[in-house]
Design an enzyme around this catalytic site. Sequence first.
Site, PDB file in Angstrom:
ATOM      1  N   ALA A 279       1.000  -1.322  -0.017  1.00 14.00           N
ATOM      2  CA  ALA A 279       0.087   0.109   0.013  1.00 14.00           C
ATOM      3  C   ALA A 279       0.902   1.214   0.004  1.00 14.00           C
ATOM      4  O   ALA A 279       0.250   2.409   0.057  1.00 14.00           O
ATOM      5  CB  ALA A 279      -0.845  -0.090   1.116  1.00 14.00           C
TER       6      ALA A 279
ATOM      7  N   ASN B  39      -1.883  -7.293  -2.588  1.00 15.48           N
ATOM      8  CA  ASN B  39      -1.528  -6.602  -3.719  1.00 15.48           C
ATOM      9  C   ASN B  39       0.021  -6.410  -3.967  1.00 15.48           C
ATOM     10  O   ASN B  39       0.624  -6.135  -5.078  1.00 15.48           O
ATOM     11  CB  ASN B  39      -2.032  -5.296  -3.595  1.00 15.48           C
ATOM     12  CG  ASN B  39      -1.226  -4.139  -4.714  1.00 15.48           C
ATOM     13  OD1 ASN B  39      -1.479  -4.097  -5.631  1.00 15.48           O
ATOM     14  ND2 ASN B  39      -0.496  -3.172  -3.965  1.00 15.48           N
TER      15      ASN B  39
ATOM     16  N   TYR C 226       7.765 -13.392 -12.162  1.00 11.15           N
ATOM     17  CA  TYR C 226       6.681 -12.631 -11.975  1.00 11.15           C
ATOM     18  C   TYR C 226       5.282 -13.279 -12.570  1.00 11.15           C
ATOM     19  O   TYR C 226       4.347 -13.421 -12.035  1.00 11.15           O
ATOM     20  CB  TYR C 226       6.853 -11.230 -12.525  1.00 11.15           C
ATOM     21  CG  TYR C 226       5.853 -10.375 -12.197  1.00 11.15           C
ATOM     22  CD1 TYR C 226       5.280  -9.581 -11.070  1.00 11.15           C
ATOM     23  CD2 TYR C 226       4.756 -10.268 -13.438  1.00 11.15           C
ATOM     24  CE1 TYR C 226       4.381  -8.891 -10.922  1.00 11.15           C
ATOM     25  CE2 TYR C 226       3.939  -9.405 -13.257  1.00 11.15           C
ATOM     26  CZ  TYR C 226       3.525  -8.684 -11.954  1.00 11.15           C
ATOM     27  OH  TYR C 226       2.460  -7.955 -12.161  1.00 11.15           O
TER      28      TYR C 226
ATOM     29  N   ALA D  38       4.892 -16.289 -13.565  1.00 13.68           N
ATOM     30  CA  ALA D  38       4.621 -17.747 -13.304  1.00 13.68           C
ATOM     31  C   ALA D  38       3.827 -17.519 -11.888  1.00 13.68           C
ATOM     32  O   ALA D  38       2.891 -18.210 -11.801  1.00 13.68           O
ATOM     33  CB  ALA D  38       5.744 -18.562 -13.072  1.00 13.68           C
ATOM     34  N   ALA D  39       4.166 -16.610 -10.810  1.00 22.05           N
ATOM     35  CA  ALA D  39       3.706 -16.393  -9.593  1.00 22.05           C
ATOM     36  C   ALA D  39       2.421 -15.933  -9.920  1.00 22.05           C
ATOM     37  O   ALA D  39       1.274 -16.334  -9.052  1.00 22.05           O
ATOM     38  CB  ALA D  39       4.535 -15.347  -9.056  1.00 22.05           C
TER      39      ALA D  39
END
Length: 250
Positions: free
Chosen positions: A15, A91, A157, A159-160
């Site tokens: 955040a 996020n 990134y 793949a995650a």
Amino acid sequence: MTTTADGRVALVTGAGGGIGAAIAARLHEQGHRVALLDLDGDAVTDLSGALDPHGRTALAVRADVTDPHALGAALRAVRTTWHAPDILVNNAARTAAGSVWDVTVEEWDAVMATNLRSVLALTRLCAPAMRERGWGRVVNLASLAGQQGGTLAGPHYAAAKAGVLVLTKVFARELAAHGVTVNALAPAAVHTAAVARLGASAVAAAARTIPVGRMGRPSEVAALVAYLVSEDGGYVTGATFDINGGAHMR
């Protein structure tokens, strides 16, 4: 602003800026008490102070989402201040551009820990209280890269983020009968400070590849999150929402 003492408690990771900051601000504007979690403690302290200088409805939490002990301490801080989160927005993310042939095992594991393992860890920490209350909302930020295999932000990134889409469905099935929804958002290029640092020409070139002719705005992603965590979003779970200006249609 409609913040009240009765607003639900939301926890937003990553955040400190960009999309995460926009989501935190939007949820706070809607009347929720918001815990802003980020590795950059100064950034979330500044934003929480801007949202509520008195600290009653916004809480800054510095934590590394790859550290299970830090996450446990963060949840204890939220519970002590208010109560266990009603809303979780996963996020936090890490990018590391490079070829699939050049990624080290150490870098692979670090990106996976931030982008995927943290979703598992935080959802398992937050969901039991939601389940007991019979109400909860989890929103996971995935990516167009996780749908198409794009490697601009790194193959690990992508793949995650693909893993986030599947994990969203797993948790959605587990929690649906308990009033808890779990959904994913898959943005394409969104105009954040990090993107702006690529330079005006690079941003313009990227925008030309998007059918609507521009990049997304963090506020547009935040608006979709706000719907999914609302009462009106209660019949939506296990879904992935594309927010990409037409870059990927299905």
